[in-house]
Enzyme design. Sequence first.
Site, PDB file in Angstrom:
ATOM      1  N   GLY A  59       0.847  -1.202   0.000  1.00 30.58           N
ATOM      2  CA  GLY A  59       0.000   0.000   0.000  1.00 30.58           C
ATOM      3  C   GLY A  59       0.871   1.237   0.000  1.00 30.58           C
ATOM      4  N   THR A 118      -2.659  -6.505  -2.399  1.00 32.63           N
ATOM      5  CA  THR A 118      -1.718  -7.344  -1.629  1.00 32.63           C
ATOM      6  C   THR A 118      -2.454  -8.341  -0.733  1.00 32.63           C
ATOM      7  OG1 THR A 118      -1.619  -5.786   0.194  1.00 32.63           O
ATOM      8  CG2 THR A 118       0.000  -5.514  -1.563  1.00 32.63           C
ATOM      9  N   ASP A 140      -4.873   1.770   5.818  1.00 29.32           N
ATOM     10  CA  ASP A 140      -6.233   2.242   6.075  1.00 29.32           C
ATOM     11  C   ASP A 140      -6.739   1.601   7.364  1.00 29.32           C
ATOM     12  OD1 ASP A 140      -6.242   3.737   3.712  1.00 29.32           O
ATOM     13  OD2 ASP A 140      -6.798   1.979   2.526  1.00 29.32           O
TER      14      ASP A 140
HETATM   15  N1  SAM Z   1       1.912   3.938   2.768  1.00 28.27           N
HETATM   16  C1  SAM Z   1       1.516   5.202   2.194  1.00 28.27           C
HETATM   17  C2  SAM Z   1       1.906   6.342   3.111  1.00 28.27           C
HETATM   18  O1  SAM Z   1       2.277   6.071   4.266  1.00 28.27           O
HETATM   19  O2  SAM Z   1       1.875   7.496   2.666  1.00 28.27           O
HETATM   20  C3  SAM Z   1       0.025   5.251   1.885  1.00 28.27           C
HETATM   21  C4  SAM Z   1      -0.911   5.136   3.064  1.00 28.27           C
HETATM   22  S1  SAM Z   1      -2.638   5.179   2.574  1.00 28.27           S
HETATM   23  C5  SAM Z   1      -3.459   5.639   4.011  1.00 28.27           C
HETATM   24  C6  SAM Z   1      -3.016   3.460   2.353  1.00 28.27           C
HETATM   25  C7  SAM Z   1      -2.721   2.985   0.940  1.00 28.27           C
HETATM   26  O3  SAM Z   1      -2.911   1.583   0.845  1.00 28.27           O
HETATM   27  C8  SAM Z   1      -3.619   3.627  -0.091  1.00 28.27           C
HETATM   28  O4  SAM Z   1      -2.826   4.186  -1.107  1.00 28.27           O
HETATM   29  C9  SAM Z   1      -4.469   2.463  -0.597  1.00 28.27           C
HETATM   30  O5  SAM Z   1      -4.870   2.602  -1.941  1.00 28.27           O
HETATM   31  C10 SAM Z   1      -3.525   1.302  -0.392  1.00 28.27           C
HETATM   32  N2  SAM Z   1      -4.192  -0.009  -0.241  1.00 28.27           N
HETATM   33  C11 SAM Z   1      -5.265  -0.285   0.525  1.00 28.27           C
HETATM   34  N3  SAM Z   1      -5.589  -1.594   0.437  1.00 28.27           N
HETATM   35  C12 SAM Z   1      -4.677  -2.162  -0.402  1.00 28.27           C
HETATM   36  C13 SAM Z   1      -4.487  -3.485  -0.900  1.00 28.27           C
HETATM   37  N4  SAM Z   1      -5.296  -4.467  -0.536  1.00 28.27           N
HETATM   38  N5  SAM Z   1      -3.467  -3.711  -1.750  1.00 28.27           N
HETATM   39  C14 SAM Z   1      -2.641  -2.701  -2.116  1.00 28.27           C
HETATM   40  N6  SAM Z   1      -2.780  -1.435  -1.669  1.00 28.27           N
HETATM   41  C15 SAM Z   1      -3.781  -1.159  -0.837  1.00 28.27           C
END
Ligand code: SAM
Length: 241
Positions: A59, A118, A140
């Site tokens: 993510g 993922t 999230d």
């Molecule tokens: N890690 C980054 C940061 O700290 O700036 C992004 C944090 S953001 C709150 C969470 C990210 O996880 C989002 O970009 C979302 O699209 C991604 N995400 C959520 N569920 C996911 C999944 N099952 N597989 C891949 N990415 C995912």
Amino acid sequence: SDHQLEYPMSPEDMDWTPFFPAYKTDPEELPEATASNDAQIEQRQQSSMRQDVEILDIGCGFGGLLVALAPKLPDKLVLGMEIRTQVTEFVQERIRSLRAQHQDSNEFQNVSCIRANTMKFLPNFFKKGQLSKIFICFPDPHFKARKHKARIVSTTLNSEYALVLRPGGIVYTITDVEDLHNWMVHHLELHPAFERVSEGEQESDECVKIMTTETEEGKKVERNKGQKFVALFRRLEDPPW
Ligand code: SAM
């Protein structure tokens, strides 16, 4: 929704060369094709890499951690996985332009980003024990209890992380949501393949400093004067039985 997402059948079927073109095996180094080589073997040879991905950011969002880590770990391949199409494309463009700016030094050839969920088929991408570090930064929170199954740390997913991590490998977690921090600690502590890394070791780990300051979400928390909760877990050796 992710039904258009494609997954390799197995790690051997994954072609990483479009993501890390500088690491594609030189055709001269490939074994000579023999009469017994079938088309599949030949195709795998064409897409063979000099090195495997070893560092994974789950993510990865807008890629702040990726582009900060890559120059610090120049001999490792660093990969972000992100589910949102446009965000993935943004990160890919960010890396493309960094590569172009650093052509002379070859910096940023070792970092890339792929669109993937993922929570599905992680072991289709990575071999057992392939990874040395997995980062889970500001995932999230999914506050409501009925949404907890959507959390990126769970008993089932921890078994997948344990599978793709080598013994001694580390899961790095950080969040500004205390309840989620407690949830991640609880589920990773419960898992027989992981032990918590001591605070002393945590503090001396340079990657912890980078993940605390360099992600976009971490910067937002900083601006809002929020708290950050960090926990690291080490993948244990497989038990002898
Ligand atoms: N890690 C980054 C940061 O700290 O700036 C992004 C944090 S953001 C709150 C969470 C990210 O996880 C989002 O970009 C979302 O699209 C991604 N995400 C959520 N569920 C996911 C999944 N099952 N597989 C891949 N990415 C995912």
